[in-house]
Design an enzyme around this catalytic site. Structure first.
Site, PDB file in Angstrom:
ATOM      1  N   GLY A  53       0.823  -1.202   0.000  1.00 47.29           N
ATOM      2  CA  GLY A  53       0.000   0.000   0.000  1.00 47.29           C
ATOM      3  C   GLY A  53       0.857   1.251   0.000  1.00 47.29           C
ATOM      4  O   GLY A  53       1.946   1.271   0.569  1.00 47.29           O
ATOM      5  N   SER A  54       0.376   2.305  -0.649  1.00 49.62           N
ATOM      6  CA  SER A  54       1.060   3.594  -0.572  1.00 49.62           C
ATOM      7  C   SER A  54       0.834   4.212   0.802  1.00 49.62           C
ATOM      8  O   SER A  54       0.047   3.711   1.605  1.00 49.62           O
ATOM      9  CB  SER A  54       0.553   4.507  -1.679  1.00 49.62           C
ATOM     10  OG  SER A  54       0.942   4.006  -2.931  1.00 49.62           O
ATOM     11  N   GLY A  55       1.522   5.318   1.049  1.00 43.62           N
ATOM     12  CA  GLY A  55       1.404   5.976   2.337  1.00 43.62           C
ATOM     13  C   GLY A  55       2.582   5.700   3.246  1.00 43.62           C
ATOM     14  O   GLY A  55       2.652   6.224   4.362  1.00 43.62           O
ATOM     15  N   HIS A  56       3.519   4.869   2.775  1.00 46.77           N
ATOM     16  CA  HIS A  56       4.712   4.534   3.565  1.00 46.77           C
ATOM     17  C   HIS A  56       5.976   5.105   2.931  1.00 46.77           C
ATOM     18  O   HIS A  56       7.085   4.668   3.245  1.00 46.77           O
ATOM     19  CB  HIS A  56       4.865   3.019   3.687  1.00 46.77           C
ATOM     20  CG  HIS A  56       3.660   2.330   4.227  1.00 46.77           C
ATOM     21  ND1 HIS A  56       3.119   2.648   5.447  1.00 46.77           N
ATOM     22  CD2 HIS A  56       2.867   1.352   3.706  1.00 46.77           C
ATOM     23  CE1 HIS A  56       2.059   1.886   5.662  1.00 46.77           C
ATOM     24  NE2 HIS A  56       1.876   1.094   4.622  1.00 46.77           N
ATOM     25  N   LYS A 104       5.694  -7.590   2.718  1.00 47.22           N
ATOM     26  CA  LYS A 104       5.400  -7.361   4.138  1.00 47.22           C
ATOM     27  C   LYS A 104       4.194  -8.218   4.517  1.00 47.22           C
ATOM     28  O   LYS A 104       3.245  -8.361   3.745  1.00 47.22           O
ATOM     29  CB  LYS A 104       5.084  -5.878   4.391  1.00 47.22           C
ATOM     30  CG  LYS A 104       6.211  -4.941   3.972  1.00 47.22           C
ATOM     31  CD  LYS A 104       6.075  -3.518   4.494  1.00 47.22           C
ATOM     32  CE  LYS A 104       4.854  -2.753   4.043  1.00 47.22           C
ATOM     33  NZ  LYS A 104       4.739  -2.604   2.566  1.00 47.22           N
ATOM     34  N   ASP A 109      -1.438  -7.993   0.946  1.00 48.44           N
ATOM     35  CA  ASP A 109      -0.200  -8.090   0.177  1.00 48.44           C
ATOM     36  C   ASP A 109       0.135  -9.548  -0.139  1.00 48.44           C
ATOM     37  O   ASP A 109       0.520  -9.882  -1.261  1.00 48.44           O
ATOM     38  CB  ASP A 109       0.968  -7.462   0.952  1.00 48.44           C
ATOM     39  CG  ASP A 109       0.835  -5.951   1.072  1.00 48.44           C
ATOM     40  OD1 ASP A 109       0.418  -5.311   0.089  1.00 48.44           O
ATOM     41  OD2 ASP A 109       1.139  -5.401   2.144  1.00 48.44           O
ATOM     42  N   HIS A 215      -0.168   1.273   9.720  1.00 45.18           N
ATOM     43  CA  HIS A 215      -1.437   1.767   9.179  1.00 45.18           C
ATOM     44  C   HIS A 215      -2.309   2.310  10.294  1.00 45.18           C
ATOM     45  O   HIS A 215      -3.517   2.477  10.132  1.00 45.18           O
ATOM     46  CB  HIS A 215      -2.195   0.648   8.462  1.00 45.18           C
ATOM     47  CG  HIS A 215      -1.371  -0.117   7.506  1.00 45.18           C
ATOM     48  ND1 HIS A 215      -0.674  -1.233   7.884  1.00 45.18           N
ATOM     49  CD2 HIS A 215      -1.102   0.101   6.203  1.00 45.18           C
ATOM     50  CE1 HIS A 215      -0.017  -1.701   6.837  1.00 45.18           C
ATOM     51  NE2 HIS A 215      -0.251  -0.904   5.807  1.00 45.18           N
TER      52      HIS A 215
END
Lengths: 327, 327
Positions: A53-56, A104, A109, A215
């Site tokens: 996921g994006s945001g990391h 991860k 994922d 998250h």
């Protein structure tokens, strides 16, 4: 919610495009399905792919380049990439020696990378990262979560692949780095997913969430805000218990910011953690301090420890040239 | 106020110590008076010193190393360094070819560097950086403020000094880089000075401060939050007016985060700014995106443009090896 944003629908694609623009000498963009890969032609060696996921950011797109990843597949914010992204990226970077996927440990994922593997007609292997010692399972996954230690796995595997390790050597090495790595984080504020436009969790003005996930998943417990010295103790105790390192053992210390905590505070944490680990009899050989595995604008940080030996130290020190890690 | 902190009295010293611990191969720490310098022995060339209030990390301590600064003097948070810090650092790094001081245009910094120059028995020259086009004078200084363009001056002067430019060539070059550089920032939230333990300024839940200073000084005006596209327009217009660049001119674009804004948003801003500058007929030759001149945990960002020629491009591209800038 105050963010630099046009629309939450376009954020990931626009942001990834902005990254590639800033690093046109290193990176190439595939718009649909979305992935980032190295600009240079592939060589005959194992190809490394990661994603999530994006945001990391900068994880994972910021670690594509010589000595690290071949491609990264960014999903929507806090959402796994789709299998077609992974399949397309794998086909692009496969150089006939197989594709190693660094994943991860989140249910979404794992499923996407598994489906992609099933769809691909190339040799694939997977390294699962689950370095977060905070909780045994969480809202997002059975088993431990993969957090900031992922960067360490990606860096060391990148060096090994560059040096010619084959797919199964890479897979075994990845498992070894993962088992030598432990992390734990703490949040001072929540992150805000743009599409949700509200904090992921509520937290009081003087509370901290110890063991938070990247998250905003719940950690071990809430506490009142403590001095930095005490917060470092709360994070290091479970890490040291997990790794059970002998006195004199050499380690890598990674102090990771979650996005909203400035460097002045991360360096304070580094000083405290460094002193504490030395008192514990460990020998810190390498440090990495900065915002590497972020959680959007969350204020907070994590500590990651990797037990080193000569091989792992050499892999860490090997040259790397990516947007966010280079030496 | 939630920060990683033991005591606000010790924050700067502890944080600087944490930085040096993480980069022991590059940096040396002088505890009292406090400064950071390169670990390697000095060579016969102009020595570059910078400094200023802490809270802007990685500026300036993160830019000490080969190809950039010889020493940096961090003051208390948002407070100029004292002359004795600058004098001690200058004596340490002077290699007989003079000391060039790179000073952001704030009254306190100017005074401290001037007093230090008067106290020193070595050749000194000063480059004043005043790249912020937002306001003509502010609460902290007469004249324009020095902000994120300082990094560009430090990088290019570092390359010139490394290549053997003498003190007066360096001073002239610094003035030229400064006059070719313009910046403007916007805040979404305030910073919080640890000692004050309260926001530096109040800002509503849907307001932005356009033209904000890096200490939270007032900018040009308040607006309601706008889409990223429109914010980029508000920042670029005054920058382009100031530099008045001909079509086809080559530029460096620096998208700087103020500390609390995550990389996913900075890369979005980069995409928008890059497209806008191309539409304007400029040729972006280099990019730098990240948290470089921060304002503690302020959410916000600034855009900086430097007009390039072959000499300045070469100086930007020259090798650099510091904690926060390396290629």
């Amino acid at each position: 919610m105050k963010k630099f944003l046009n629309s939450s629908d376009d954020l990931v694609a626009d942001s990834v495009a902005g990254l590639v623009m800033a690093h046109e000498e290193l990176l190439a963009l595939n718009e649909s399905p979305l992935f980032v890969c190295r600009r240079t032609p592939k060589k005959k060696r194992v190809a490394l792919i990661s994603g999530g996921g994006s945001g990391h950011e900068p994880l994972h797109t910021g670690y594509v380049g010589p000595g690290m990843l071949d491609a990264a597949c960014p999903g929507e914010v806090f959402t796994a990439p789709t299998p077609d992204q992974i399949v397309a990226a794998a086909k692009r970077v496969d150089a006939g020696q197989g594709v190693l996927m660094i994943v991860k440990n989140y249910a979404g994922d794992c499923a996407s990378f598994q489906v992609a593997t099933d769809m691909l007609d190339v040799d694939c292997a997977t390294v699962l990262v689950n370095d977060d010692v905070a909780v045994d399972s969480s809202t997002r996954t059975p088993g431990r979560r993969g957090v900031a230690g992922t960067l360490v796995v990606e860096k060391m595997l990148g060096a090994a692949a560059e040096a010619g390790a084959d797919l199964y050597e890479c897979k075994a090495l990845g498992a070894r780095v993962n088992s030598n790595t432990a992390s734990m984080g703490v949040a001072l504020t929540s992150c805000i997913v743009p599409e949700a436009a509200a904090p992921t969790f509520e937290i009081g003005p003087s509370e901290i969430e110890v063991g938070v996930g990247i998250h905003g998943e719940p950690g071990r417990y809430r506490r009142s805000l403590l001095p930095a010295d005490d917060i470092v103790t709360l994070l290091l105790e479970p890490i040291l218990k997990d790794l059970a390192l002998a006195t004199g053992r050499e380690v890598l210390l990674h102090v990771n910011g979650f996005g909203g905590t400035p460097l002045i505070e991360l360096h304070l944490l580094n000083k405290v953690a460094t002193q504490r680990l030395r008192e514990h009899g460990l020998v810190i050989r390498r440090w990495l301090v900065g915002n590497h595995t972020s959680s959007l604008e969350m204020a907070g940080a994590s500590l990651t420890l990797t037990a080193l030996d000569d091989e792992l130290l050499g892999l860490w020190d090997a040259p790397v040239l990516t947007p966010s890690l280079r030496w």
